[in-house]
Design an enzyme around this catalytic site. Structure first.
Site, mmCIF file in Angstrom:
data_model
loop_
_atom_site.group_PDB
_atom_site.id
_atom_site.type_symbol
_atom_site.label_atom_id
_atom_site.label_comp_id
_atom_site.label_asym_id
_atom_site.label_seq_id
_atom_site.Cartn_x
_atom_site.Cartn_y
_atom_site.Cartn_z
ATOM 1 N N LYS A 172 -14.236 28.803 34.218
ATOM 2 C CA LYS A 172 -14.085 30.178 33.732
ATOM 3 C C LYS A 172 -12.606 30.456 33.479
ATOM 4 O O LYS A 172 -11.825 30.628 34.410
ATOM 5 C CB LYS A 172 -14.594 31.196 34.764
ATOM 6 N N GLU A 247 -4.354 28.452 44.592
ATOM 7 C CA GLU A 247 -2.931 28.565 44.224
ATOM 8 C C GLU A 247 -2.710 30.012 43.825
ATOM 9 O O GLU A 247 -3.299 30.483 42.844
ATOM 10 C CB GLU A 247 -2.596 27.643 43.032
ATOM 11 N N CYS A 281 4.241 32.119 38.073
ATOM 12 C CA CYS A 281 4.033 32.243 39.521
ATOM 13 C C CYS A 281 5.292 31.842 40.262
ATOM 14 O O CYS A 281 5.543 32.289 41.377
ATOM 15 C CB CYS A 281 2.851 31.405 39.960
ATOM 16 N N GLU A 382 4.798 40.975 44.794
ATOM 17 C CA GLU A 382 4.865 40.262 43.522
ATOM 18 C C GLU A 382 4.739 41.279 42.386
ATOM 19 O O GLU A 382 3.738 41.986 42.291
ATOM 20 C CB GLU A 382 3.725 39.242 43.427
HETATM 21 P P1 NDP Z 1 -6.260 37.249 38.833
HETATM 22 O O1 NDP Z 1 -6.391 36.975 40.281
HETATM 23 O O2 NDP Z 1 -6.438 38.632 38.365
HETATM 24 O O3 NDP Z 1 -7.323 36.371 38.002
HETATM 25 C C1 NDP Z 1 -7.374 34.971 38.091
HETATM 26 C C2 NDP Z 1 -8.739 34.510 37.634
HETATM 27 O O4 NDP Z 1 -9.720 34.950 38.590
HETATM 28 C C3 NDP Z 1 -9.165 35.106 36.291
HETATM 29 O O5 NDP Z 1 -9.899 34.144 35.578
HETATM 30 C C4 NDP Z 1 -10.054 36.267 36.723
HETATM 31 O O6 NDP Z 1 -10.967 36.683 35.739
HETATM 32 C C5 NDP Z 1 -10.755 35.656 37.924
HETATM 33 N N1 NDP Z 1 -11.348 36.632 38.844
HETATM 34 C C6 NDP Z 1 -11.109 37.963 38.957
HETATM 35 N N2 NDP Z 1 -11.880 38.497 39.932
HETATM 36 C C7 NDP Z 1 -12.615 37.492 40.456
HETATM 37 C C8 NDP Z 1 -13.590 37.404 41.495
HETATM 38 N N3 NDP Z 1 -13.953 38.468 42.206
HETATM 39 N N4 NDP Z 1 -14.142 36.199 41.761
HETATM 40 C C9 NDP Z 1 -13.763 35.095 41.086
HETATM 41 N N5 NDP Z 1 -12.852 35.115 40.074
HETATM 42 C C10 NDP Z 1 -12.280 36.290 39.773
HETATM 43 O O7 NDP Z 1 -4.850 36.664 38.383
HETATM 44 P P2 NDP Z 1 -4.158 36.761 36.951
HETATM 45 O O8 NDP Z 1 -5.057 36.165 35.924
HETATM 46 O O9 NDP Z 1 -3.662 38.142 36.746
HETATM 47 O O10 NDP Z 1 -2.924 35.752 37.144
HETATM 48 C C11 NDP Z 1 -1.721 36.122 37.712
HETATM 49 C C12 NDP Z 1 -1.638 35.670 39.156
HETATM 50 O O11 NDP Z 1 -1.801 34.257 39.224
HETATM 51 C C13 NDP Z 1 -0.296 35.944 39.793
HETATM 52 O O12 NDP Z 1 -0.481 36.452 41.092
HETATM 53 C C14 NDP Z 1 0.366 34.582 39.854
HETATM 54 O O13 NDP Z 1 1.344 34.456 40.847
HETATM 55 C C15 NDP Z 1 -0.816 33.697 40.083
HETATM 56 N N6 NDP Z 1 -0.528 32.320 39.690
HETATM 57 C C16 NDP Z 1 -0.334 31.385 40.685
HETATM 58 C C17 NDP Z 1 0.009 30.081 40.376
HETATM 59 C C18 NDP Z 1 0.177 29.048 41.450
HETATM 60 O O14 NDP Z 1 0.047 27.866 41.152
HETATM 61 N N7 NDP Z 1 0.471 29.422 42.684
HETATM 62 C C19 NDP Z 1 0.197 29.665 38.978
HETATM 63 C C20 NDP Z 1 -0.043 30.721 38.017
HETATM 64 C C21 NDP Z 1 -0.393 31.997 38.384
HETATM 65 P P3 NDP Z 1 -10.643 37.804 34.625
HETATM 66 O O15 NDP Z 1 -10.728 37.071 33.355
HETATM 67 O O16 NDP Z 1 -11.702 38.825 34.785
HETATM 68 O O17 NDP Z 1 -9.276 38.341 34.900
#
Ligand code: NDP
Length: 493
Positions: A172, A247, A281, A382
């Site tokens: 997804k 992550e 991130c 963050e």
């Molecule tokens: P989100 O947590 O909002 O979303 C991440 C993914 O999870 C999306 O595909 C989202 O879908 C999905 N999601 C949302 N709700 C749920 C749920 N209840 N159950 C399962 N999946 C769900 O993060 P962002 O997309 O906004 O990304 C930014 C974040 O990612 C930042 O906090 C950043 O630091 C972190 N990040 C961490 C990295 C690492 O390696 N440590 C690397 C890159 C980013 P939807 O399409 O609906 O949003």
């Protein structure tokens, strides 16, 4: 363009599903739509992935790797086109988008080479005429949930180790960046990947993501995203006794000591704080600076950040692109207002940009606060935007303490020319990644990627460590003595 789910090697049309627009954050243009899938699309994808996994696992790993080589070549051929599409849907400047596609190519090649390694162990048995070894076995179907900020890199960090190890995938992608998933699916098809080996289901996280985490046939979940969502995924995955690799967020800092090369530190901070508009991130969002060089560093930082051009990342002259959407813009602005209210000193920016061509996109000015309290909200949470907080310290010990005193632990960096300080810092900085005389960004794909505390749960993407996520260890004992030998009993010890 109407994007469709890719399940069992087919593009599935389903008129019963609602759709959602995909918007270019640089100018508000609608790029296409995605289906808002329901649980039943996840069920179909899991069924196809499970069926495909039985035969995929029996393909010799070097042959599975051949598909990855083919995918790498296709990524290379399409690099420029993919980078342009990435910039349109995600907003990062074109030079960075090319770099991200390159990361996908590198990961494909690295994991393809693993097809001829996937090392296990052979050890001597304590008994005669007995052979003992361990091999990596695939887990089964891997559920991948990915964010929008590295839509191609993160997908490849997860999918390629999963595939070379003999797993199949239900993925997804983020709603914000489905075009990269669509382009990757087309490449998988062209590379001849068997149907069902990778399945893509578009839709909302709470619906599609939850259905993936709950599905009994999806045994490993690999998630990258915010700490808030990751915690929910871990809780639900734990309830279903799944392996869950997380992550998550960061609050990364650059430490600048009094003996640092300030020219270098300046460049490192600018690149890691304002690249990808602060939405990596690993982005630098705190600068922890020794009091003796604070004034000079902050003056030079402000002068340099003023020169950064903000706009549509397709223009190669632009250095800072838009942020992903209106909600992100509002969140960044909210934190900036809190910073001002709590007495931080705003040196630059601090505002939403709407002049001229910027009016239809989501732009935030590169922002620098100084005299920030290390424990304030601005310095702890963050923000995920182009905002840095300068924090003054008087010693290396204090710098390390400030660095570590946040709930995240992804990346940190120190600028110093003193080898003793550098080695002490790399030992004591509580982050999964430490840079010396470089900013907080720039990981290479063949080392583990991930963090401590609120950033992760002990797993790592990238490098050899990624193979640990997508495999189980199987220990095999072969007794060729022709009699029953009992370990720990018949060894005459
Ligand atoms: P989100 O947590 O909002 O979303 C991440 C993914 O999870 C999306 O595909 C989202 O879908 C999905 N999601 C949302 N709700 C749920 C749920 N209840 N159950 C399962 N999946 C769900 O993060 P962002 O997309 O906004 O990304 C930014 C974040 O990612 C930042 O906090 C950043 O630091 C972190 N990040 C961490 C990295 C690492 O390696 N440590 C690397 C890159 C980013 P939807 O399409 O609906 O949003």
């Amino acid at each position: 363009m109407e994007l469709l789910n890719f399940i069992g090697g087919e593009w599935i049309e389903d008129a019963s599903l609602q759709t959602m627009p995909v918007i270019n954050p640089a100018n508000g243009e609608q790029l296409g739509t995605i289906p808002l899938s329901t649980k039943s699309q996840v069920e179909l994808a899991a069924k196809k992935a499970k069926e495909a996994q039985r035969s995929w696992a029996l393909v010799p790993a070097p042959k599975r790797a051949d598909y990855l080589y083919e995918i790498a070549f296709k990524l290379k051929e399409k690099k420029e086109q993919l980078a342009q599409t990435l910039t349109k849907e995600m907003g990062k400047v074109i030079e960075e988008a090319r770099g991200e596609v390159q990361e996908g190519i590198d990961m494909a090649l690295y994991m393809a080479a693993e097809g001829r390694r996937l090392f296990g162990e052979t050890v001597p048995s304590e008994l005669p005429n007995k052979f003992a070894m361990s091999v990596r076995a695939p887990i089964g179907v891997a559920g991948l949930i990915t964010p929008w900020n590295f839509p191609i890199a993160i997908a490849t960090w997860k999918a390629f180790p999963a595939l070379v190890a003999g797993n199949t995938v239900v993925w997804k992608p983020s709603n914000e960046t489905p075009f990269m998933a669509y382009e990757l699916a087309k490449i998988f098809e062209e590379a001849g990947l068997p149907p069902g080996v990778v399945n893509i289901v578009f839709g909302s996280g709470p619906t599609v993501g939850t259905a993936i985490v709950e599905h009994p046939d999806i045994r490993i979940i690999s998630f990258t995203g915010s700490t808030t969502t990751g915690s929910k995924v871990a809780e639900l995955g734990g309830k279903h006794l799944k392996k869950v690799s997380l992550e998550m967020g960061g609050k990364n800092a650059v430490i600048v000591m009094d003996d640092a090369n300030l020219d270098l530190a300046l460049e490192g901070i600018l690149w890691s704080a304002f690249g990808t508009a602060g939405q990596r991130c690993t982005a630098c969002s705190r600068v922890i600076v020794h009091k003796d060089v604070k004034q000079e560093l902050e003056q030079r930082l402000v002068e340099a950040a003023k020169q950064l051009t903000v706009g549509n990342g397709l223009d190669p002259a632009i250095k800072v692109g838009p942020v992903i959407n209106k909600a992100a813009l509002e969140k960044i602005n909210h934190y900036v207002q809190i910073g001002k209210q709590q007495g931080a000193n705003l040196l630059l920016g601090g505002e939403i940009l709407t002049d001229g061509d910027l009016a239809n996109g989501h732009y935030f000015a590169p922002t620098i606060f100084t005299d920030v309290e290390a424990t304030s909200i601005l310095a702890q949470e963050e923000i995920f935007g182009p905002v840095i907080s300068i924090i003054e310290v008087s010693s290396l010990e204090e710098a390390i303490e400030v660095n570590n005193n946040v709930k995240f632990g992804l990346s940190s960096s120190i600028f110093s020319q003193d080898v003793n300080k550098i080695f002490k810092a790399q030992q004591l900085l509580d982050t999964g990644i430490v840079y010396v005389n470089a900013g907080t960004t720039g990981a290479e794909i063949h080392l583990p990627f991930g963090g401590t505390k609120g950033t992760g749960n002990g797993h790592r993407d990238s490098g050899q460590a990624a193979l640990d996520v997508y495999t189980e260890w199987k220990s095999i004992y072969v007794d060729y003595s022709g009699k029953l030998q009992r370990a720990q009993i018949d060894n005459n010890a």
